[in-house]
Scaffold this motif. Structure first.
Motif, short mmCIF file in Angstrom:
data_model
loop_
_atom_site.label_atom_id
_atom_site.label_comp_id
_atom_site.label_asym_id
_atom_site.label_seq_id
_atom_site.Cartn_x
_atom_site.Cartn_y
_atom_site.Cartn_z
N VAL A 35 61.88 43.47 47.95
CA VAL A 35 62.23 42.39 47.04
C VAL A 35 62.85 42.97 45.76
N GLY A 36 62.24 44.04 45.25
CA GLY A 36 62.79 44.70 44.06
C GLY A 36 64.17 45.28 44.32
N MET A 37 64.37 45.86 45.50
CA MET A 37 65.68 46.42 45.82
C MET A 37 66.73 45.33 46.00
N GLY A 38 66.30 44.16 46.49
CA GLY A 38 67.24 43.04 46.57
C GLY A 38 67.71 42.61 45.20
N ALA A 39 66.76 42.54 44.26
CA ALA A 39 67.14 42.22 42.89
C ALA A 39 68.03 43.31 42.30
N TRP A 40 67.71 44.57 42.61
CA TRP A 40 68.54 45.70 42.15
C TRP A 40 69.97 45.59 42.67
N VAL A 41 70.11 45.26 43.94
CA VAL A 41 71.46 45.13 44.52
C VAL A 41 72.22 44.01 43.83
N GLY A 42 71.53 42.90 43.53
CA GLY A 42 72.20 41.81 42.82
C GLY A 42 72.67 42.23 41.44
N ALA A 43 71.82 42.94 40.68
CA ALA A 43 72.22 43.41 39.36
C ALA A 43 73.33 44.45 39.45
N CYS A 90 65.48 37.74 49.89
CA CYS A 90 64.66 37.00 48.92
C CYS A 90 64.79 37.60 47.52
N GLY A 91 64.78 38.92 47.42
CA GLY A 91 64.95 39.56 46.12
C GLY A 91 66.31 39.29 45.52
N PHE A 92 67.34 39.32 46.36
CA PHE A 92 68.69 39.02 45.89
C PHE A 92 68.79 37.58 45.41
N ALA A 93 68.21 36.64 46.19
CA ALA A 93 68.25 35.23 45.81
C ALA A 93 67.45 34.98 44.53
N ALA A 94 66.31 35.66 44.38
CA ALA A 94 65.51 35.49 43.17
C ALA A 94 66.27 35.98 41.94
N TYR A 95 66.97 37.09 42.09
CA TYR A 95 67.77 37.59 40.97
C TYR A 95 68.87 36.59 40.61
N GLN A 96 69.58 36.09 41.61
CA GLN A 96 70.68 35.17 41.35
C GLN A 96 70.20 33.89 40.65
N SER A 97 69.03 33.41 41.00
CA SER A 97 68.56 32.14 40.45
C SER A 97 67.78 32.29 39.15
#
Length: 217
Positions: A14-22, A78-85
């Motif tokens: 999940v953290g890496m998904g947010a990292w990829v989004g950033a 999920c991490g990517f979507a959480a970052y985007q939203s």
């Protein structure tokens, strides 16, 4: 795989998904896609996604020895979507603030270097060049005694001008980080060459001063 490892795997992905989004937003901010050629954008995209894939794989390797499961991909999404939203607006605002701060700091340092170092050096060389031309002109019309007096006056002016430059150099050197000082000392070969040239110039200057002092006894 134990439940603890699975939980850590889900959390890290999940953290890496947010990292990829950033990272993607940062990449898009600096790439300026409409201004680039297509082949440049294509190469940059491949390199970017390859680097992100290696980051994700490395984290997965640390967490569960790189065991791929279906929930890993779900956690990334999920991490990517959480970052985007939730985090994208805040992150972009912070990123823009950091960029503005860095740009302003760079411009301020550039202005200080121009005002405190480059301009005084340029003016100094212009002054010395003018003095040399004046000396050459005076050689044709004045006596040797007056010429020696002018040379001594120019040396005094040179020392007066050079003193604040040395002080600025000492202050800048003390403000530099230790890593920069180590780098400068490590690659100081150019300075050694300058010292050699300085020694040659001083030798010739002593020769000229002895010549101006008159014939030897």
């Amino acid at each position: 795989m134990s439940l603890t490892i699975q939980f850590y795997t889900m959390l890290s992905m999940v953290g890496m998904g947010a990292w990829v989004g950033a990272a993607l937003d940062t990449y898009q901010r600096f790439l300026k896609r409409p201004r680039r050629n297509r082949w440049i954008v294509f190469v940059h995209d491949i390199v970017f996604w390859a680097v992100q894939a290696m980051f994700v794989f490395y984290v997965l390797l640390l967490v569960n020895e790189a065991e791929l499961r279906f929930y890993v991909f779900v956690a990334l999404v999920c991490g990517f979507a959480a970052y985007q939203s939730l985090l994208k607006t805040l992150y972009m605002a912070v990123l823009e603030a950091i960029i503005r701060t860095v740009v302003r700091t760079y411009r301020l340092l550039e202005m200080l270097v121009k005002i405190l170092i480059i301009r005084p050096i340029v003016y100094l060389f212009q002054f010395l060049f003018t003095c040399i031309l004046l000396l050459l002109q005076l050689l044709r019309t004045t006596s040797l005694l007056l010429y020696r007096l002018i040379v001594q006056l120019l040396l005094l002016i040179w020392k007066i001008i050079l003193a604040p430059l040395r002080l600025i150099g000492v202050i800048v050197w003390k403000l530099l980080p230790n890593r920069v000082k180590i780098f400068v000392k490590k690659y100081a070969g150019i300075l050694k060459k300058i010292q050699k040239v300085k020694g040659i110039v001083l030798k010739w200057w002593e020769y000229i001063k002895r010549w101006l002092g008159g014939p030897r006894k």
